[in-house]
Design an enzyme around this catalytic site. Structure first.
Site, PDB file in Angstrom:
ATOM      1  CE  LYS A  30      -2.035   2.845   2.781  1.00 30.14           C
ATOM      2  NZ  LYS A  30      -1.996   4.039   1.911  1.00 30.14           N
TER       3      LYS A  30
ATOM      4  N   GLY B 176       6.691   4.691   8.522  1.00 26.50           N
ATOM      5  CA  GLY B 176       5.880   5.900   8.643  1.00 26.50           C
ATOM      6  C   GLY B 176       5.994   6.476  10.036  1.00 26.50           C
ATOM      7  CB  SER B 177       3.836   8.863  11.799  1.00 21.11           C
ATOM      8  OG  SER B 177       2.605   8.197  11.719  1.00 21.11           O
TER       9      SER B 177
ATOM     10  CD  GLU C 129      -0.780  10.364  14.996  1.00 20.70           C
ATOM     11  OE1 GLU C 129       0.092  11.098  14.473  1.00 20.70           O
ATOM     12  OE2 GLU C 129      -1.989  10.577  14.919  1.00 20.70           O
TER      13      GLU C 129
ATOM     14  N   GLY D 105       2.407   3.734  13.516  1.00 20.84           N
ATOM     15  CA  GLY D 105       3.102   2.502  13.905  1.00 20.84           C
ATOM     16  C   GLY D 105       2.416   1.836  15.089  1.00 20.84           C
TER      17      GLY D 105
ATOM     18  CD  GLU E 205      12.580   3.618   8.632  1.00 19.14           C
ATOM     19  OE1 GLU E 205      12.412   4.608   9.383  1.00 19.14           O
ATOM     20  OE2 GLU E 205      12.714   3.703   7.410  1.00 19.14           O
TER      21      GLU E 205
ATOM     22  CB  CYS F 276      12.634   8.450   8.618  1.00 18.05           C
ATOM     23  SG  CYS F 276      13.424   7.327   7.495  1.00 18.05           S
TER      24      CYS F 276
ATOM     25  CD  GLU G 198      10.045  12.076  11.987  1.00 14.11           C
ATOM     26  OE1 GLU G 198       9.004  11.452  12.209  1.00 14.11           O
ATOM     27  OE2 GLU G 198      11.018  11.599  11.370  1.00 14.11           O
TER      28      GLU G 198
HETATM   29  P1  ADP Z   1       3.394  10.325   7.476  1.00 14.48           P
HETATM   30  O1  ADP Z   1       3.195  10.977   8.811  1.00 14.48           O
HETATM   31  O2  ADP Z   1       4.800  10.223   7.024  1.00 14.48           O
HETATM   32  O3  ADP Z   1       2.410  10.742   6.432  1.00 14.48           O
HETATM   33  P2  ADP Z   1       1.887   8.056   8.157  1.00 14.48           P
HETATM   34  O4  ADP Z   1       2.384   7.198   9.239  1.00 14.48           O
HETATM   35  O5  ADP Z   1       0.708   8.921   8.384  1.00 14.48           O
HETATM   36  O6  ADP Z   1       3.149   8.842   7.708  1.00 14.48           O
HETATM   37  O7  ADP Z   1       1.615   7.219   6.852  1.00 14.48           O
HETATM   38  C1  ADP Z   1       2.468   6.223   6.368  1.00 14.48           C
HETATM   39  C2  ADP Z   1       1.627   5.165   5.695  1.00 14.48           C
HETATM   40  O8  ADP Z   1       0.730   4.614   6.648  1.00 14.48           O
HETATM   41  C3  ADP Z   1       0.753   5.670   4.552  1.00 14.48           C
HETATM   42  O9  ADP Z   1       0.726   4.676   3.536  1.00 14.48           O
HETATM   43  C4  ADP Z   1      -0.593   5.809   5.209  1.00 14.48           C
HETATM   44  O10 ADP Z   1      -1.683   5.715   4.302  1.00 14.48           O
HETATM   45  C5  ADP Z   1      -0.589   4.625   6.148  1.00 14.48           C
HETATM   46  N1  ADP Z   1      -1.538   4.728   7.269  1.00 14.48           N
HETATM   47  C6  ADP Z   1      -2.007   5.841   7.874  1.00 14.48           C
HETATM   48  N2  ADP Z   1      -2.885   5.524   8.857  1.00 14.48           N
HETATM   49  C7  ADP Z   1      -2.979   4.177   8.882  1.00 14.48           C
HETATM   50  C8  ADP Z   1      -3.707   3.231   9.669  1.00 14.48           C
HETATM   51  N3  ADP Z   1      -4.537   3.619  10.627  1.00 14.48           N
HETATM   52  N4  ADP Z   1      -3.527   1.912   9.411  1.00 14.48           N
HETATM   53  C9  ADP Z   1      -2.676   1.504   8.452  1.00 14.48           C
HETATM   54  N5  ADP Z   1      -1.977   2.341   7.670  1.00 14.48           N
HETATM   55  C10 ADP Z   1      -2.114   3.664   7.869  1.00 14.48           C
END
Ligand code: ADP
Length: 501
Positions: free
Chosen positions: A199, A252-253, A255, A257, A274, A308, A405
């Site tokens: 995804k 990703g973030s 939060e 994670g 990560e 990151c 961050e």
């Molecule tokens: P950033 O803060 O860098 O945008 P995110 O952590 O929000 O990073 O997003 C990284 C990835 O995680 C994206 O592909 C986003 O669509 C996906 N994502 C965001 N929320 C969720 C969730 N609740 N469950 C699974 N994937 C998510």
């Protein structure tokens, strides 16, 4: 709100006919079981060019029903399809072929990445795209080198281990290095014989979808790689929760994670995360300043700071602090920010309106906290999500701009007293993704490298990453190591076999 879709306007300045053709070929679809299909809901969302805020493409908004289909296809391919019978040499051939196709289409992929993400075209062409190909090539080599062991068990036994793929892998990636992150996820998973549901981030789906086309062209069996575009809640959460996905790999973030970790508890998925960072870049007075200054600059502003492992906390020994920040400011003022497609551009916009607002919020926070701006501190003029590269000085490591961050072009320069103080402050963060140290003193360099609690430490350089070497975080920067032989551990499980002789 973005204007109606006009590829000519949104992709202004694009030179690659294949990019325009791809963008004009209608709404982008999901890749499920070897076919490009619309989302079951029929819904699409807009992918915006952050350099001009225009709609580049409409993209299928995948949801739970689409993830279910993709999982069925991936499960079938894993258990009984052609993929399950493909030997290591053939798997390697597929991965080499994908690498070759990425190389062949490098100009096109770089331009598409630049349009979709806003990163400088020259950097996408020099780094993101070749590194993606290299990652596939590196893991192609691993396909035939994943060994089990024979174990010196009781003489009445023949005891050995098999390293087997984990199964169906859900892979959720961010928007900062879209194609490269797709390759970090897919290449090792495929090398180990898994199947995948990838995804991409909703801000940057396009190069992953183009990669999907190349993967189909490379002849991988149907269902081995599925690509579900869509939002986090919806597509992402359906992957994280899915009872028939064996492993989830996320970048990703922190939060999100945490949400992934919770959602994965249902069927106890194997999880690798990560997450973010607030990496210290430590400059001692004996450092080679001609290298330390420009590298500190690129270490934090590269990719508009959306990295990151960006060196966002620049620690400078007190005696050289003023001189160093002066030079850093001068260099930064000479960095060209502008149209990502322009070859002179070193820094483009940030990826989205949301990110633009967020970074702008931190510019205010930094000023309110009493940090002083030596350059930048404001947004660009006109259209596009431009934020001027910003250096905050007189920063204290307790300020929010030093702890949180920001994921934008914002540096915090912090003074330190001596080696102990540098290490203490450097480690005084909830993150631990990367760190750097600049000194000509070899012993100090290695002592500090050992003392820093980070997954990667650079000495007299910044940002080196190689598929050969592991990458991942200490502390709240995540767990599991991607790249190198460590990714083979992430994507395999070990079976012990005892046979009575
Ligand atoms: P950033 O803060 O860098 O945008 P995110 O952590 O929000 O990073 O997003 C990284 C990835 O995680 C994206 O592909 C986003 O669509 C996906 N994502 C965001 N929320 C969720 C969730 N609740 N469950 C699974 N994937 C998510």
């Amino acid at each position: 709100m973005a204007a109606a879709l006009s590829v000519e306007t949104a992709a202004r300045g694009a030179k690659q006919p294949a990019v325009l053709e791809f963008l004009k070929s209608g709404p982008k679809k999901l890749l499920i079981n070897g076919k490009f299909v619309p989302a079951k809901s029929g819904k699409t969302f807009e992918s915006i060019n952050p350099a001009n805020e225009e709609v580049l493409a409409l993209v299928a908004e995948g949801g739970k029903a689409d993830v279910d289909e993709a999982v069925k296809a991936a499960r079938k391919a894993f258990e009984e399809g052609k993929w399950a019978r493909v030997g290591p040499h053939q798997r390697a051939k597929y991965l080499f072929k994908i690498a070759e196709l990425i190389d062949q289409h490098a100009d096109e992929l770089a331009e598409l990445e630049s349009l979709d993400n806003g990163k400088a075209l020259t950097q996408a062409r020099a780094i993101d795209i070749p590194a993606a190909a290299e990652t596939f090539r590196y893991y192609a080599g691993w396909c035939s080198k994943i060994y089990g062991e024979t174990n010196p068990s009781d003489p009445s036994m023949f005891n050995y281990t098999l390293r087997e793929p984990v199964g169906v892998c859900g892979q959720i990636i961010p928007w900062n290095f879209p194609l490269l992150m797709a390759s970090w996820k897919l290449a090792p998973a495929l090398a180990c014989g898994n199947t995948a549901i990838l995804k991409p981030a909703e801000q940057t789906s396009l190069t992953a979808l183009r990669l999907g086309e190349l993967i189909v062209e490379a002849g991988l069996p149907d269902g081995v790689v599925n690509i579900i575009t869509g939002f986090g809640p919806g597509a992402g959460s359906a992957i994280a929760e899915h009872p028939d996905i064996d492993k989830v790999a996320f970048t990703g973030s922190g939060e999100v994670g945490r949400l992934i970790l919770q959602a994965s508890a249902g069927n106890l998925k194997k999880v690798s995360l990560e997450l973010g960072g607030k990496s210290p870049n430590i400059i001692f007075p004996d450092a080679e300043m001609e290298a330390a200054v420009p590298n500190a600059m690129m270490g934090v502003f590269y990719n508009s700071g959306q990295v990151c492992c960006a060196g966002t906390r620049i620690f400078v020994q007190r005696d050289i602090y003023d001189k160093f920040v002066d030079q850093l400011t001068k260099y930064t003022e000479g960095m060209t920010m502008g149209d990502p497609l322009d070859p002179k551009t070193k820094m483009g916009p940030v990826v989205s309106k949301e990110q633009f607002d967020r970074v702008n919020g931190y510019l205010d926070i930094g000023k309110q906290e009493g940090a002083r701006v030596t350059t930048g501190g404001e947004l660009g003029n006109g259209k596009g999500y431009y934020v001027k590269p910003t250096i905050f000085v007189d920063v204290n490591n307790d300020m929010r701009i030093a702890r949180e961050e920001i994921f934008g072009p914002v540096a915090a320069a912090i003074p330190f007293k001596d080696e102990n103080d540098a290490v203490f402050q450097g480690n005084n963060t909830s993150y631990g993704l990367a760190a750097a140290v600049w000194t000509r003193d070899v012993s100090r360099a290695h002592k500090v490298a050992r003392a820093l609690k980070a997954g990667t430490v650079w000495i007299n350089c910044y940002g080196m990453i190689d598929p050969i070497s592991p990458f991942g975080g200490y502390k709240q920067s995540g767990f599991g190591r991607e790249l190198g032989k460590y990714a083979i551990d992430l994507y395999t499980q070990v079976k012990t076999v005892f046979m009575k002789l």
